[in-house]
Design an enzyme around this catalytic site. Sequence first.
Site, PDB file in Angstrom:
ATOM      1  N   TYR A 111     -14.934 -11.791   0.359  1.00 19.16           N
ATOM      2  CA  TYR A 111     -15.707 -10.448  -0.013  1.00 19.16           C
ATOM      3  C   TYR A 111     -16.880 -10.667  -1.077  1.00 19.16           C
ATOM      4  O   TYR A 111     -17.708 -10.184  -0.798  1.00 19.16           O
ATOM      5  CB  TYR A 111     -14.637  -9.577  -0.764  1.00 19.16           C
ATOM      6  CG  TYR A 111     -13.820  -9.138   0.288  1.00 19.16           C
ATOM      7  CD1 TYR A 111     -13.910  -7.871   1.228  1.00 19.16           C
ATOM      8  CD2 TYR A 111     -12.595  -9.421   0.255  1.00 19.16           C
ATOM      9  CE1 TYR A 111     -12.989  -7.222   1.911  1.00 19.16           C
ATOM     10  CE2 TYR A 111     -11.335  -9.004   1.409  1.00 19.16           C
ATOM     11  CZ  TYR A 111     -11.928  -7.861   2.058  1.00 19.16           C
ATOM     12  OH  TYR A 111     -10.970  -7.359   3.008  1.00 19.16           O
ATOM     13  N   ARG A 116      -7.174  11.160  -6.406  1.00 15.61           N
ATOM     14  CA  ARG A 116      -8.285  10.474  -6.055  1.00 15.61           C
ATOM     15  C   ARG A 116      -9.627  11.281  -5.992  1.00 15.61           C
ATOM     16  O   ARG A 116     -10.641  10.852  -6.699  1.00 15.61           O
ATOM     17  CB  ARG A 116      -8.047   9.829  -4.348  1.00 15.61           C
ATOM     18  CG  ARG A 116      -9.298   9.213  -3.865  1.00 15.61           C
ATOM     19  CD  ARG A 116      -9.410   8.007  -4.079  1.00 15.61           C
ATOM     20  NE  ARG A 116     -10.363   7.397  -3.205  1.00 15.61           N
ATOM     21  CZ  ARG A 116     -11.589   7.660  -3.183  1.00 15.61           C
ATOM     22  NH1 ARG A 116     -12.186   8.478  -4.005  1.00 15.61           N
ATOM     23  NH2 ARG A 116     -12.426   7.050  -2.471  1.00 15.61           N
ATOM     24  N   ARG A 150      -3.602   6.879   0.964  1.00  6.79           N
ATOM     25  CA  ARG A 150      -4.212   8.015   1.350  1.00  6.79           C
ATOM     26  C   ARG A 150      -3.293   8.677   2.336  1.00  6.79           C
ATOM     27  O   ARG A 150      -3.784   9.714   2.675  1.00  6.79           O
ATOM     28  CB  ARG A 150      -5.448   7.450   2.362  1.00  6.79           C
ATOM     29  CG  ARG A 150      -6.740   7.367   1.312  1.00  6.79           C
ATOM     30  CD  ARG A 150      -7.809   6.424   2.077  1.00  6.79           C
ATOM     31  NE  ARG A 150      -7.285   5.331   2.276  1.00  6.79           N
ATOM     32  CZ  ARG A 150      -8.099   4.283   2.778  1.00  6.79           C
ATOM     33  NH1 ARG A 150      -9.415   4.612   3.197  1.00  6.79           N
ATOM     34  NH2 ARG A 150      -7.786   3.301   3.019  1.00  6.79           N
ATOM     35  N   ARG A 157       0.869  -1.190  -0.063  1.00  3.61           N
ATOM     36  CA  ARG A 157       0.006   0.041   0.116  1.00  3.61           C
ATOM     37  C   ARG A 157       0.891   1.329  -0.001  1.00  3.61           C
ATOM     38  O   ARG A 157       0.364   2.293   0.790  1.00  3.61           O
ATOM     39  CB  ARG A 157      -1.110   0.230   1.156  1.00  3.61           C
ATOM     40  CG  ARG A 157      -2.034  -1.107   1.266  1.00  3.61           C
ATOM     41  CD  ARG A 157      -3.315  -0.519   0.226  1.00  3.61           C
ATOM     42  NE  ARG A 157      -4.285  -1.451   0.210  1.00  3.61           N
ATOM     43  CZ  ARG A 157      -5.481  -1.256   1.304  1.00  3.61           C
ATOM     44  NH1 ARG A 157      -5.568  -0.321   1.750  1.00  3.61           N
ATOM     45  NH2 ARG A 157      -6.103  -2.183   1.025  1.00  3.61           N
ATOM     46  N   ASP A 200      -6.844  -3.187  -7.393  1.00  4.61           N
ATOM     47  CA  ASP A 200      -7.459  -3.473  -6.234  1.00  4.61           C
ATOM     48  C   ASP A 200      -7.631  -5.086  -6.387  1.00  4.61           C
ATOM     49  O   ASP A 200      -8.071  -5.197  -7.375  1.00  4.61           O
ATOM     50  CB  ASP A 200      -8.627  -2.701  -5.697  1.00  4.61           C
ATOM     51  CG  ASP A 200      -9.087  -3.246  -4.333  1.00  4.61           C
ATOM     52  OD1 ASP A 200      -8.299  -2.568  -3.268  1.00  4.61           O
ATOM     53  OD2 ASP A 200      -9.938  -4.004  -3.944  1.00  4.61           O
TER      54      ASP A 200
HETATM   55  O1  CP3 Z   1      -0.171  -1.583  -2.428  1.00  2.47           O
HETATM   56  C1  CP3 Z   1      -0.224  -0.776  -3.000  1.00  2.47           C
HETATM   57  O2  CP3 Z   1       0.125   0.532  -3.163  1.00  2.47           O
HETATM   58  C2  CP3 Z   1      -1.144  -1.245  -4.586  1.00  2.47           C
HETATM   59  C3  CP3 Z   1      -2.508  -1.043  -4.305  1.00  2.47           C
HETATM   60  C4  CP3 Z   1      -3.315  -1.885  -3.868  1.00  2.47           C
HETATM   61  C5  CP3 Z   1      -4.804  -1.354  -3.268  1.00  2.47           C
HETATM   62  N1  CP3 Z   1      -5.444  -2.551  -2.389  1.00  2.47           N
HETATM   63  C6  CP3 Z   1      -5.389  -0.054  -3.097  1.00  2.47           C
HETATM   64  C7  CP3 Z   1      -6.436   0.364  -2.108  1.00  2.47           C
HETATM   65  C8  CP3 Z   1      -3.386  -3.285  -3.293  1.00  2.47           C
HETATM   66  C9  CP3 Z   1      -2.172  -4.156  -3.409  1.00  2.47           C
HETATM   67  C10 CP3 Z   1      -4.461  -3.700  -2.421  1.00  2.47           C
HETATM   68  C11 CP3 Z   1      -4.721  -5.038  -1.996  1.00  2.47           C
HETATM   69  C12 CP3 Z   1      -5.904  -5.260  -1.097  1.00  2.47           C
HETATM   70  N2  CP3 Z   1      -7.322  -4.692  -1.646  1.00  2.47           N
HETATM   71  C13 CP3 Z   1      -6.152  -6.352  -0.175  1.00  2.47           C
HETATM   72  C14 CP3 Z   1      -4.954  -7.081   0.230  1.00  2.47           C
HETATM   73  C15 CP3 Z   1      -4.040  -6.519   1.171  1.00  2.47           C
HETATM   74  C16 CP3 Z   1      -4.723  -5.964   2.214  1.00  2.47           C
HETATM   75  O3  CP3 Z   1      -4.646  -4.581   2.676  1.00  2.47           O
HETATM   76  O4  CP3 Z   1      -5.236  -6.608   3.142  1.00  2.47           O
HETATM   77  C17 CP3 Z   1      -7.499  -6.227   0.015  1.00  2.47           C
HETATM   78  C18 CP3 Z   1      -8.190  -7.073   1.420  1.00  2.47           C
HETATM   79  C19 CP3 Z   1      -8.128  -5.206  -0.459  1.00  2.47           C
HETATM   80  C20 CP3 Z   1      -9.772  -4.998  -0.638  1.00  2.47           C
HETATM   81  C21 CP3 Z   1      -9.912  -3.481   0.120  1.00  2.47           C
HETATM   82  N3  CP3 Z   1      -9.634  -2.328  -1.000  1.00  2.47           N
HETATM   83  C22 CP3 Z   1     -10.582  -2.801   0.993  1.00  2.47           C
HETATM   84  C23 CP3 Z   1     -10.746  -3.741   2.232  1.00  2.47           C
HETATM   85  C24 CP3 Z   1     -10.530  -1.589   1.157  1.00  2.47           C
HETATM   86  C25 CP3 Z   1     -11.110  -0.768   1.973  1.00  2.47           C
HETATM   87  C26 CP3 Z   1     -10.408  -0.584   3.136  1.00  2.47           C
HETATM   88  C27 CP3 Z   1      -9.492   0.596   3.002  1.00  2.47           C
HETATM   89  O5  CP3 Z   1      -8.118   0.514   3.201  1.00  2.47           O
HETATM   90  O6  CP3 Z   1      -9.943   1.872   2.563  1.00  2.47           O
HETATM   91  C28 CP3 Z   1      -9.805  -1.231  -0.377  1.00  2.47           C
HETATM   92  C29 CP3 Z   1      -9.700   0.037  -0.896  1.00  2.47           C
HETATM   93  C30 CP3 Z   1      -8.379   0.712  -1.226  1.00  2.47           C
HETATM   94  N4  CP3 Z   1      -7.510  -0.348  -2.055  1.00  2.47           N
HETATM   95  C31 CP3 Z   1      -7.568   1.911  -1.126  1.00  2.47           C
HETATM   96  C32 CP3 Z   1      -6.385   1.634  -1.578  1.00  2.47           C
HETATM   97  C33 CP3 Z   1      -5.314   2.935  -1.612  1.00  2.47           C
HETATM   98  C34 CP3 Z   1      -8.270   2.808  -0.147  1.00  2.47           C
HETATM   99  C35 CP3 Z   1      -9.448   3.411  -1.100  1.00  2.47           C
HETATM  100  C36 CP3 Z   1      -9.529   4.955  -1.122  1.00  2.47           C
HETATM  101  O7  CP3 Z   1      -8.502   5.619  -1.943  1.00  2.47           O
HETATM  102  O8  CP3 Z   1     -10.356   5.551  -0.759  1.00  2.47           O
END
Ligand code: CP3
Length: 345
Positions: free
Chosen positions: A151, A38, A29, A25, A75
């Site tokens: 999910y 974003r 944010r 990640r 994602d």
């Molecule tokens: O690592 C990186 O920089 C690459 C991008 C990336 C994202 N999500 C961007 C993201 C990667 C590799 C993921 C993986 C991901 N997504 C996982 C596995 C790793 C982990 O964190 O457990 C999971 C379970 C998800 C599913 C997911 N996506 C959830 C549960 C959420 C909401 C919770 C949260 O953190 O906001 C997301 C949204 C998400 N994916 C964001 C980002 C930057 C935030 C969204 C936003 O900008 O509003």
Amino acid sequence: MSSDKRFLKALNREKLDRPPFWLMRQAGRYLPEYRQTRKDAGSFLDLCYSPKLAEEVTLQPLRRYDMDAAILFADILLIPDALGQPLAYKEGEGPVLDPVRSAKELSSFKLETLHNRLEPVYETVNRLSSSIPAHCSLIGFAGSPWTVATYMVEGKGSKDYVETKKWAYSDPEGFDQLIDLLVEATVQYLLKQIEAGAETVQLFDTWAGVLPDDKFERWVTKPTAKIVEKIRHIHPGFPIIGFPKGVGANLLSFVDKTGVTAVSLDTAQSLSWAAKEIQPKVVVQGNLDPILLVAGGDAMVDRIHHILKMLGEGPHIFNLGHGIIPQTPPENVAKLAETIKNWKA
Ligand code: CP3
């Protein structure tokens, strides 16, 4: 495989003066420039499906911290979305999907339309393969079938996975059909990322640690082994990183049975155990607590030194034990980068 890139050298078990680093990640944010892009994109999904903007946010952390690898911005839930289970991200709620709870509902999912929806992601990988710095490696990724399934079945994030486990335990053959569909979709998705220029791929299995060990074998280890085998059938020897989070000592059988090149260690994993049992078999990645990156200061620096002492002689890729959280001060990430770059094996 021979390369000048530090990250690929580590995956190839070559001896290095310091481990490469990147952070799960790393785009997100905690960075004001991410929040701006974003906002410009409109929604999170619009950002994922806009190659120019997704490329931009992938590059943002590299401009600040000069990581050794970039991870595609996308994602893990784009696969259900592309299979025909529409996805939305609600502010303060996370992902929301219309839940699927039985094998007979799977007939509405279509593998044929997958690439159509995911084409912009391949375009992002393609753009990044020429825009990332020359010394930097490009990581593609997908969620692992089990975690993506949680999910799809719950319809949102969950703490106890009641609906998913209820289906899996009471109708294991039916649940296998969902996992098999996800294995196939994941292989096709990752092969396209590799064709577009991804130099390794990571499989995120965030919820691998909630299954008893026989079911861990059935829905985490076996599907991962299938994905690895199918990718290597087309690209022999291709480096693949597994991240089965929270599995403790089951990590050993995962490593033995899946054939992954590397595993990411979660925050709670024992370093002395991993150095002794895992590192001789596969490259290890990890595992600073992301909350230490929020705390910063000596607590963070001391722990980074400790991890480097325990694992840093290699093969090791420095990373967190889970993703960066939004509350992280960007200057602490700069301190982490400096600490790793100044370390000598
Ligand atoms: O690592 C990186 O920089 C690459 C991008 C990336 C994202 N999500 C961007 C993201 C990667 C590799 C993921 C993986 C991901 N997504 C996982 C596995 C790793 C982990 O964190 O457990 C999971 C379970 C998800 C599913 C997911 N996506 C959830 C549960 C959420 C909401 C919770 C949260 O953190 O906001 C997301 C949204 C998400 N994916 C964001 C980002 C930057 C935030 C969204 C936003 O900008 O509003």
